[in-house]
Design a protein around this motif. Structure first.
Motif, PDB file in Angstrom:
ATOM      1  N   LYS A   1       0.672  -1.383   0.018  1.00 25.82           N
ATOM      2  CA  LYS A   1       0.070  -0.039  -0.003  1.00 25.82           C
ATOM      3  C   LYS A   1       0.897   1.421   0.089  1.00 25.82           C
ATOM      4  O   LYS A   1       0.556   2.323  -0.582  1.00 25.82           O
ATOM      5  CB  LYS A   1      -1.064  -0.047   1.197  1.00 25.82           C
ATOM      6  CG  LYS A   1      -1.845  -1.009   1.114  1.00 25.82           C
ATOM      7  CD  LYS A   1      -3.184  -0.976   2.437  1.00 25.82           C
ATOM      8  CE  LYS A   1      -4.220  -1.990   2.093  1.00 25.82           C
ATOM      9  NZ  LYS A   1      -3.977  -3.373   2.158  1.00 25.82           N
ATOM     10  N   ALA A   2       1.992   1.197   0.696  1.00 27.83           N
ATOM     11  CA  ALA A   2       2.875   2.440   0.969  1.00 27.83           C
ATOM     12  C   ALA A   2       3.494   2.935  -0.513  1.00 27.83           C
ATOM     13  O   ALA A   2       3.503   4.031  -0.843  1.00 27.83           O
ATOM     14  CB  ALA A   2       3.937   2.154   1.834  1.00 27.83           C
TER      15      ALA A   2
ATOM     16  N   LEU B   1       0.520   4.557  -2.686  1.00 30.75           N
ATOM     17  CA  LEU B   1       0.084   5.663  -2.237  1.00 30.75           C
ATOM     18  C   LEU B   1       1.027   6.734  -2.563  1.00 30.75           C
ATOM     19  O   LEU B   1       0.946   7.893  -2.893  1.00 30.75           O
ATOM     20  CB  LEU B   1      -0.216   5.755  -0.649  1.00 30.75           C
ATOM     21  CG  LEU B   1      -1.344   4.915  -0.213  1.00 30.75           C
ATOM     22  CD1 LEU B   1      -1.180   5.069   1.478  1.00 30.75           C
ATOM     23  CD2 LEU B   1      -2.638   5.574  -0.604  1.00 30.75           C
ATOM     24  N   ASP B   2       2.509   6.449  -2.264  1.00 31.89           N
ATOM     25  CA  ASP B   2       3.583   7.327  -2.991  1.00 31.89           C
ATOM     26  C   ASP B   2       3.354   7.515  -4.288  1.00 31.89           C
ATOM     27  O   ASP B   2       3.810   8.737  -4.763  1.00 31.89           O
ATOM     28  CB  ASP B   2       5.002   6.530  -2.418  1.00 31.89           C
ATOM     29  CG  ASP B   2       5.836   7.486  -2.906  1.00 31.89           C
ATOM     30  OD1 ASP B   2       6.276   8.795  -2.253  1.00 31.89           O
ATOM     31  OD2 ASP B   2       6.916   7.217  -3.647  1.00 31.89           O
TER      32      ASP B   2
ATOM     33  N   ASN C   1       0.717   9.828  -4.773  1.00 29.95           N
ATOM     34  CA  ASN C   1       1.106  11.140  -4.041  1.00 29.95           C
ATOM     35  C   ASN C   1       1.987  12.083  -5.049  1.00 29.95           C
ATOM     36  O   ASN C   1       1.725  13.171  -5.035  1.00 29.95           O
ATOM     37  CB  ASN C   1       1.636  10.999  -2.796  1.00 29.95           C
ATOM     38  CG  ASN C   1       0.988  10.308  -1.680  1.00 29.95           C
ATOM     39  OD1 ASN C   1      -0.527  10.624  -1.849  1.00 29.95           O
ATOM     40  ND2 ASN C   1       1.225   9.981  -0.708  1.00 29.95           N
TER      41      ASN C   1
ATOM     42  N   GLN D   1      -4.445  16.504  -0.493  1.00 23.58           N
ATOM     43  CA  GLN D   1      -3.011  16.170   0.012  1.00 23.58           C
ATOM     44  C   GLN D   1      -2.583  15.037  -0.216  1.00 23.58           C
ATOM     45  O   GLN D   1      -3.181  14.008  -0.889  1.00 23.58           O
ATOM     46  CB  GLN D   1      -2.981  16.708   1.402  1.00 23.58           C
ATOM     47  CG  GLN D   1      -3.799  15.774   2.253  1.00 23.58           C
ATOM     48  CD  GLN D   1      -5.187  16.330   2.634  1.00 23.58           C
ATOM     49  OE1 GLN D   1      -5.824  16.881   1.654  1.00 23.58           O
ATOM     50  NE2 GLN D   1      -5.737  16.179   3.674  1.00 23.58           N
ATOM     51  N   ASP D   2      -1.355  14.444   0.262  1.00 23.14           N
ATOM     52  CA  ASP D   2      -0.917  13.132   0.307  1.00 23.14           C
ATOM     53  C   ASP D   2      -1.799  12.335   0.887  1.00 23.14           C
ATOM     54  O   ASP D   2      -2.388  12.807   2.063  1.00 23.14           O
ATOM     55  CB  ASP D   2       0.479  13.193   1.018  1.00 23.14           C
ATOM     56  CG  ASP D   2       1.498  13.628   0.003  1.00 23.14           C
ATOM     57  OD1 ASP D   2       1.108  13.951  -1.041  1.00 23.14           O
ATOM     58  OD2 ASP D   2       2.851  13.245   0.367  1.00 23.14           O
ATOM     59  N   ILE D   3      -2.191  11.047   0.495  1.00 23.65           N
ATOM     60  CA  ILE D   3      -2.726   9.944   1.386  1.00 23.65           C
ATOM     61  C   ILE D   3      -1.735   9.039   1.997  1.00 23.65           C
ATOM     62  O   ILE D   3      -0.679   8.620   1.454  1.00 23.65           O
ATOM     63  CB  ILE D   3      -3.598   9.161   0.548  1.00 23.65           C
ATOM     64  CG1 ILE D   3      -4.637   9.924  -0.305  1.00 23.65           C
ATOM     65  CG2 ILE D   3      -4.467   8.279   1.200  1.00 23.65           C
ATOM     66  CD1 ILE D   3      -5.380   9.096  -1.280  1.00 23.65           C
ATOM     67  N   GLU D   4      -1.858   8.868   3.414  1.00 22.13           N
ATOM     68  CA  GLU D   4      -0.831   8.202   4.109  1.00 22.13           C
ATOM     69  C   GLU D   4      -1.679   7.065   4.771  1.00 22.13           C
ATOM     70  O   GLU D   4      -2.683   7.107   4.874  1.00 22.13           O
ATOM     71  CB  GLU D   4      -0.380   9.292   5.196  1.00 22.13           C
ATOM     72  CG  GLU D   4       0.119  10.545   4.771  1.00 22.13           C
ATOM     73  CD  GLU D   4       1.424  10.434   4.261  1.00 22.13           C
ATOM     74  OE1 GLU D   4       2.130   9.291   4.081  1.00 22.13           O
ATOM     75  OE2 GLU D   4       2.040  11.527   3.561  1.00 22.13           O
ATOM     76  N   ILE D   5      -0.739   6.091   5.093  1.00 18.14           N
ATOM     77  CA  ILE D   5      -1.023   4.771   5.834  1.00 18.14           C
ATOM     78  C   ILE D   5      -1.806   5.400   6.907  1.00 18.14           C
ATOM     79  O   ILE D   5      -1.023   6.133   7.878  1.00 18.14           O
ATOM     80  CB  ILE D   5       0.112   4.065   5.980  1.00 18.14           C
ATOM     81  CG1 ILE D   5       0.598   3.252   4.701  1.00 18.14           C
ATOM     82  CG2 ILE D   5      -0.385   2.811   6.998  1.00 18.14           C
ATOM     83  CD1 ILE D   5      -0.255   2.495   3.940  1.00 18.14           C
TER      84      ILE D   5
ATOM     85  N   ASP E   1      -4.653   7.093   6.954  1.00 19.10           N
ATOM     86  CA  ASP E   1      -5.806   7.918   6.694  1.00 19.10           C
ATOM     87  C   ASP E   1      -7.005   7.185   6.352  1.00 19.10           C
ATOM     88  O   ASP E   1      -6.882   6.123   5.418  1.00 19.10           O
ATOM     89  CB  ASP E   1      -5.355   8.886   5.519  1.00 19.10           C
ATOM     90  CG  ASP E   1      -4.497   9.964   5.820  1.00 19.10           C
ATOM     91  OD1 ASP E   1      -4.441  10.509   7.060  1.00 19.10           O
ATOM     92  OD2 ASP E   1      -3.360  10.274   4.861  1.00 19.10           O
TER      93      ASP E   1
ATOM     94  N   GLN F   1      -8.956   2.024   5.315  1.00 25.43           N
ATOM     95  CA  GLN F   1      -8.013   2.888   4.850  1.00 25.43           C
ATOM     96  C   GLN F   1      -8.351   3.449   3.468  1.00 25.43           C
ATOM     97  O   GLN F   1      -8.789   2.852   2.641  1.00 25.43           O
ATOM     98  CB  GLN F   1      -6.774   2.144   4.519  1.00 25.43           C
ATOM     99  CG  GLN F   1      -5.645   2.543   3.816  1.00 25.43           C
ATOM    100  CD  GLN F   1      -4.844   3.674   4.531  1.00 25.43           C
ATOM    101  OE1 GLN F   1      -4.477   3.565   5.785  1.00 25.43           O
ATOM    102  NE2 GLN F   1      -4.455   4.713   3.783  1.00 25.43           N
TER     103      GLN F   1
END
Length: 225
Positions: free
Chosen positions: A46-47, A50-51, A54, A124-128, A130, A137
């Motif tokens: 997931k990270a 998302l990155d 982002n 904005q960024d979506i983070e683990i 959120d 998630q």
């Protein structure tokens, strides 16, 4: 008032400075597409996913609409215009277009990873960590490979009713979006804008303009305005 349906793709956004992020070798920013644009990739890392998005979202705030985007807005003075885009940016909206349908989702929205109907605006960024209102998630509001394209039926309907079809910035090689051109009436005039158009010139009522989107604006004004 005649109806124009516009099908747009990465080419029109690329002229504003947005990367298409797919290399000639098929990699997306160095990643296999399934790593960053599939439910399997999401479940595995997931990270990373998302990155990836982002970075796309941050880049979006650094660009502006171009002449082709503004031309499509101008068409609304003379036509009923519907834009069906494969792009996930908001450049059509920023240019002022009124009716925009994003087949593949939108960068500036996020949704629940459990319930696809729980969608929210997100800049904005979506983070683990959120989470959506249901506690799951948040994920990008993007249609990944292998997922259903919810707006396809709506897109087919608009194409069936079109008096004019304008294809701009897309090679029409990605399905199911590429199938839309098959749903217009035989009487519908088709304008296909692409530097290297990959379409049979025997298609009825077809006008090819072998230019980039912004370079074709003056031609399109002559044809349509």
């Amino acid at each position: 008032m005649k109806k124009i349906v516009v099908l747009t793709g990465a080419g029109i956004s690329a002229e504003s400075g947005l990367k298409t992020f797919r290399d000639d070798n098929g990699l997306w920013e160095g990643h296999d597409v399934l790593q960053v644009a599939s439910i399997e990739g999401w479940q595995k890392n997931k990270a990373l996913v998302l990155d990836f998005y982002n970075q796309r979202r941050r880049q979006l705030f650094q660009v502006t609409p171009n002449a082709a985007h503004y031309f499509l807005k101008e068409l609304e003075e003379n036509y009923e215009v519907v834009i069906i885009t494969q792009n996930i940016d908001d450049l059509h909206e920023r240019a002022g277009s009124s009716n925009v349908f994003h087949l593949h989702g939108e960068l500036l929205k996020a949704r629940s990873s459990s319930n696809p109907n729980l969608i929210c605006n997100w800049e904005q960024d979506i983070e683990i960590g959120d989470t959506s209102e249901d506690g799951s998630q948040l994920r990008p509001h993007i249609v990944w490979f292998g997922e259903e394209v919810p707006l396809m039926k709506t897109a087919y309907k608009y194409c069936l009713d079109a008096d004019i079809l304008l294809v701009i910035g897309t090679s029409m090689q990605v399905y199911p979006a590429a199938s839309l051109i098959q749903f217009v009436s035989p009487e519908t005039k088709i304008y296909f804008i692409d530097p290297k158009p990959n379409i049979s010139n025997t298609t009825k009522n077809l006008i090819l303009v072998s230019k980039k989107a912004t370079e074709a604006v003056e031609d399109l004004k002559r044809y349509l305005l």
